[in-house]
Design a protein around this motif. Structure first.
Motif, PDB file in Angstrom:
ATOM      1  N   ASP A  14      -4.597  -4.880  17.551  1.00  0.00           N
ATOM      2  CA  ASP A  14      -3.303  -4.664  18.204  1.00  0.00           C
ATOM      3  C   ASP A  14      -2.217  -5.176  17.259  1.00  0.00           C
ATOM      4  N   VAL A  15      -1.781  -4.321  16.362  1.00  0.00           N
ATOM      5  CA  VAL A  15      -0.904  -4.774  15.280  1.00  0.00           C
ATOM      6  C   VAL A  15       0.525  -5.033  15.729  1.00  0.00           C
ATOM      7  N   ASP A  16       0.951  -4.440  16.862  1.00  0.00           N
ATOM      8  CA  ASP A  16       2.334  -4.634  17.303  1.00  0.00           C
ATOM      9  C   ASP A  16       2.453  -5.360  18.633  1.00  0.00           C
ATOM     10  N   GLY A  17       1.334  -5.825  19.193  1.00  0.00           N
ATOM     11  CA  GLY A  17       1.376  -6.633  20.397  1.00  0.00           C
ATOM     12  C   GLY A  17       1.684  -5.889  21.667  1.00  0.00           C
ATOM     13  N   ASP A  18       1.437  -4.571  21.700  1.00  0.00           N
ATOM     14  CA  ASP A  18       1.746  -3.789  22.900  1.00  0.00           C
ATOM     15  C   ASP A  18       0.562  -3.680  23.849  1.00  0.00           C
ATOM     16  N   GLY A  19      -0.535  -4.385  23.550  1.00  0.00           N
ATOM     17  CA  GLY A  19      -1.706  -4.352  24.414  1.00  0.00           C
ATOM     18  C   GLY A  19      -2.669  -3.224  24.107  1.00  0.00           C
ATOM     19  N   LYS A  20      -2.338  -2.380  23.139  1.00  0.00           N
ATOM     20  CA  LYS A  20      -3.213  -1.280  22.744  1.00  0.00           C
ATOM     21  C   LYS A  20      -3.582  -1.455  21.269  1.00  0.00           C
ATOM     22  N   LYS A  21      -4.845  -1.248  20.975  1.00  0.00           N
ATOM     23  CA  LYS A  21      -5.309  -1.462  19.603  1.00  0.00           C
ATOM     24  C   LYS A  21      -5.144  -0.211  18.755  1.00  0.00           C
ATOM     25  N   GLU A  22      -4.850  -0.455  17.486  1.00  0.00           N
ATOM     26  CA  GLU A  22      -4.801   0.600  16.489  1.00  0.00           C
ATOM     27  C   GLU A  22      -6.062   0.525  15.626  1.00  0.00           C
ATOM     28  N   LEU A  23      -6.379   1.638  14.962  1.00  0.00           N
ATOM     29  CA  LEU A  23      -7.564   1.708  14.115  1.00  0.00           C
ATOM     30  C   LEU A  23      -7.166   1.416  12.667  1.00  0.00           C
ATOM     31  N   ILE A  24      -7.886   0.503  12.027  1.00  0.00           N
ATOM     32  CA  ILE A  24      -7.605   0.095  10.655  1.00  0.00           C
ATOM     33  C   ILE A  24      -8.675   0.686   9.739  1.00  0.00           C
ATOM     34  N   ASN A  25      -8.256   1.281   8.636  1.00  0.00           N
ATOM     35  CA  ASN A  25      -9.164   1.859   7.648  1.00  0.00           C
ATOM     36  C   ASN A  25      -8.855   1.248   6.291  1.00  0.00           C
ATOM     37  N   ALA A  26      -9.875   0.570   5.721  1.00  0.00           N
ATOM     38  CA  ALA A  26      -9.713  -0.075   4.418  1.00  0.00           C
ATOM     39  C   ALA A  26     -10.626   0.597   3.398  1.00  0.00           C
ATOM     40  N   PRO A  27     -10.113   1.490   2.551  1.00  0.00           N
ATOM     41  CA  PRO A  27     -10.921   2.011   1.448  1.00  0.00           C
ATOM     42  C   PRO A  27     -11.315   0.888   0.500  1.00  0.00           C
ATOM     43  N   LEU A  28     -12.464   1.058  -0.139  1.00  0.00           N
ATOM     44  CA  LEU A  28     -12.914   0.053  -1.102  1.00  0.00           C
ATOM     45  C   LEU A  28     -11.989  -0.007  -2.305  1.00  0.00           C
ATOM     46  N   VAL A  29     -11.615   1.175  -2.813  1.00  0.00           N
ATOM     47  CA  VAL A  29     -10.738   1.272  -3.982  1.00  0.00           C
ATOM     48  C   VAL A  29      -9.778   2.439  -3.805  1.00  0.00           C
ATOM     49  N   GLY A  30      -8.798   2.513  -4.692  1.00  0.00           N
ATOM     50  CA  GLY A  30      -7.852   3.613  -4.688  1.00  0.00           C
ATOM     51  C   GLY A  30      -8.303   4.771  -5.569  1.00  0.00           C
ATOM     52  N   ASP A  31      -7.351   5.621  -5.940  1.00  0.00           N
ATOM     53  CA  ASP A  31      -7.670   6.862  -6.650  1.00  0.00           C
ATOM     54  C   ASP A  31      -8.186   6.632  -8.056  1.00  0.00           C
ATOM     55  N   THR A  32      -7.736   5.572  -8.719  1.00  0.00           N
ATOM     56  CA  THR A  32      -8.001   5.426 -10.155  1.00  0.00           C
ATOM     57  C   THR A  32      -8.902   4.258 -10.513  1.00  0.00           C
ATOM     58  N   ASN A  33      -9.310   3.463  -9.535  1.00  0.00           N
ATOM     59  CA  ASN A  33     -10.139   2.276  -9.823  1.00  0.00           C
ATOM     60  C   ASN A  33     -11.549   2.700 -10.218  1.00  0.00           C
ATOM     61  N   THR A  34     -12.015   2.299 -11.375  1.00  0.00           N
ATOM     62  CA  THR A  34     -13.346   2.676 -11.830  1.00  0.00           C
ATOM     63  C   THR A  34     -14.101   1.457 -12.354  1.00  0.00           C
ATOM     64  N   ALA A  35     -15.445   1.598 -12.344  1.00  0.00           N
ATOM     65  CA  ALA A  35     -16.303   0.533 -12.854  1.00  0.00           C
ATOM     66  C   ALA A  35     -16.065   0.360 -14.347  1.00  0.00           C
ATOM     67  N   PRO A  36     -16.290  -0.842 -14.910  1.00  0.00           N
ATOM     68  CA  PRO A  36     -16.872  -2.006 -14.230  1.00  0.00           C
ATOM     69  C   PRO A  36     -15.858  -2.942 -13.577  1.00  0.00           C
ATOM     70  N   LYS A  37     -14.585  -2.824 -13.939  1.00  0.00           N
ATOM     71  CA  LYS A  37     -13.597  -3.794 -13.443  1.00  0.00           C
ATOM     72  C   LYS A  37     -12.879  -3.335 -12.183  1.00  0.00           C
ATOM     73  N   TYR A  38     -12.896  -2.046 -11.895  1.00  0.00           N
ATOM     74  CA  TYR A  38     -12.264  -1.493 -10.694  1.00  0.00           C
ATOM     75  C   TYR A  38     -10.783  -1.851 -10.600  1.00  0.00           C
ATOM     76  N   GLU A  39     -10.129  -1.935 -11.723  1.00  0.00           N
ATOM     77  CA  GLU A  39      -8.703  -2.270 -11.725  1.00  0.00           C
ATOM     78  C   GLU A  39      -7.878  -1.073 -11.263  1.00  0.00           C
ATOM     79  N   GLY A  40      -6.809  -1.350 -10.553  1.00  0.00           N
ATOM     80  CA  GLY A  40      -5.940  -0.311 -10.021  1.00  0.00           C
ATOM     81  C   GLY A  40      -5.442  -0.705  -8.650  1.00  0.00           C
ATOM     82  N   LYS A  41      -4.705   0.180  -8.009  1.00  0.00           N
ATOM     83  CA  LYS A  41      -4.109  -0.098  -6.704  1.00  0.00           C
ATOM     84  C   LYS A  41      -4.925   0.552  -5.585  1.00  0.00           C
ATOM     85  N   THR A  42      -5.095  -0.208  -4.502  1.00  0.00           N
ATOM     86  CA  THR A  42      -5.919   0.230  -3.380  1.00  0.00           C
ATOM     87  C   THR A  42      -5.086   0.229  -2.104  1.00  0.00           C
ATOM     88  N   PRO A  43      -5.177   1.301  -1.297  1.00  0.00           N
ATOM     89  CA  PRO A  43      -4.370   1.372  -0.076  1.00  0.00           C
ATOM     90  C   PRO A  43      -5.073   0.760   1.132  1.00  0.00           C
TER      91      PRO A  43
END
Length: 411
Positions: free
Chosen positions: A151-180
């Motif tokens: 419930d991210v805004d406290g209105d009593g209803k929950k929202e769904l959260i999605n966390a990708p592991l990495v963003g568009d450009t992150n690659t092995a071995p360091k996985y550097e880049g921006k992730t949403p």
């Protein structure tokens, strides 16, 4: 190579006051097999699926095609969804208030973006939860990896959260880049209109876990603790409706003395030692350390590594198993065929300065996921784990504190 049984005896025979105090409260657990063929087991949740007041178990496998729930107390399996490969995470929330939760599921996961469609599903029962459920695809984003309801805004209803592991450009071995990091409001029509909204698009490197918390302990509004290469970061929303603004705060930097991918945190949980709040983490990503953070009274946190012998840590869970008002910490070593052992850590007092280590299951549980719940309704919290390399789901029944004599003998 150190000898784990000998190390355990050494820890049990500590003669410090802290060691003796902790040993007096060591809990005995009895393990029960829920599933012996959970090949590639990755995540587990506990929730009442059939509205009988008993917590059931859902285990998720990256190598088996069916999503299955196990009915308490016989652990009879029931298939929720067939032919769904690459399952990676799930979360339960009763959207319509009928007493049976809906399930959000992520599948089609791979570490490489091109091989990972990152499917996000909503699963609904169609009368009898023992029969296959209705599935609705909500979204697809490469490497969608961790999912939660908040419930991210406290209105009593929950929202769904999605966390990708990495963003568009992150690659092995360091996985550097921006992730949403994304969220979705529940629409009136569940079959459509799940609009993906961005919380942030600039998390650095790998995001491994999102934990939902009420950081202030007040009101209904919940915050997100993100375990990532950045350590533990909190995102909190302000505003209402479509005008939410997201605030970012780095809580702790985690393991930050090495280069990627040995950075940050793999998981985080809030725990309490009496009235004192602590953070329990596994560090770095897929790392070897179990870490405790205690508040310093100045707005900061003191870091203490309480164990550094994990081969490949993954998740952490917490619970007051001995009823002393202090949460214990549970961490598993998924280890992938090497040393597959799970652990429990006891604090000697409310300061979190001294911790006592016990092995929960030696070589028989490569825990990728863990939960704490009272499975048999006896008032004591139990532990539920799923093992990837050991291909199993177990629940560890809390049968109460051992006697000091039994602890001293290494039982």
């Amino acid at each position: 190579m150190y000898d784990r049984p000998n190390m355990r005896r050494t820890l049990l025979l500590l003669v410090t006051a802290a060691g003796i105090a902790a040993a007096q409260q060591v809990v005995q657990f009895k393990d029960h097999v829920i599933e012996a063929n959970a090949k590639g087991g990755y995540a587990v949740i506990v929730t009442d699926i059939n509205k009988d007041g008993k917590p059931d178990v859902i285990g998720i496998s990256q190598q088996l095609p069916d999503l299955t729930w196990y009915e308490n107390p016989t652990w009879q399996p029931h298939v929720i969804m067939k032919d769904t490969l690459g399952q990676v995470n799930l979360a339960a929330y009763d959207i319509d208030g009928d007493g049976i939760p809906e399930i959000a599921l992520e599948s089609g996961f791979a570490m490489q973006q091109a091989k990972s469609p990152g499917l996000v599903w909503l699963l609904q029962h169609v009368g009898d939860p023992r029969e296959p459920w209705k599935s609705t695809k909500l979204d697809a984003f490469p490497t969608s990896h961790h999912i939660a309801w908040a419930d991210v805004d406290g209105d009593g209803k929950k929202e769904l959260i999605n966390a990708p592991l990495v963003g568009d450009t992150n690659t092995a071995p360091k996985y550097e880049g921006k992730t949403p990091l994304f969220f979705y409001r529940v629409p009136k029509d569940w079959s459509s209109d799940w609009k993906r909204q961005t919380i942030t698009d600039d998390l650095s490197g790998i995001t491994h876990r999102v934990r939902v918390v009420n950081w202030t302990g007040k009101g209904k509004q919940e915050q997100l603790l993100v375990a990532s290469f950045e350590g533990v970061v909190m995102y909190s929303a302000s505003g209402k409706g479509d005008n939410l603004k997201w605030n970012k705060k780095v809580i702790v930097a985690g393991h930050n003395t090495e280069e990627a991918p040995r950075l940050g945190a793999s998981d985080v949980k809030i725990a309490h030692l009496g009235k004192h709040r602590i953070l329990a983490t596994v560090e770095p990503w897929h790392g070897n350390e179990v870490v405790v953070y205690t508040e310093d009274g100045k707005g900061g946190w003191n870091r203490k590594v309480i164990y550094d012998q994990l081969t490949e840590g993954h998740e952490v869970c917490v619970g007051d198993f001995n009823g002393d008002g202090r949460d214990e910490i549970v961490a598993g070593d998924r280890a992938r065929g090497k040393v597959s052992t799970s652990h429990v850590f006891y604090s000697a007092d409310d300061t979190g300065a001294n911790w006592h280590h016990e092995e929960l299951d030696h070589l028989a549980m490569s825990a990728s996921g863990c939960q704490v719940a009272d499975i048999n309704g006896d008032g004591r919290p139990d532990i539920i784990m799923i093992g990837g390399a050991t291909h199993n789901i177990k629940w560890y029944e809390n049968i109460g504190p051992m006697s000091t004599a039994s602890v001293a003998k290494g039982h």
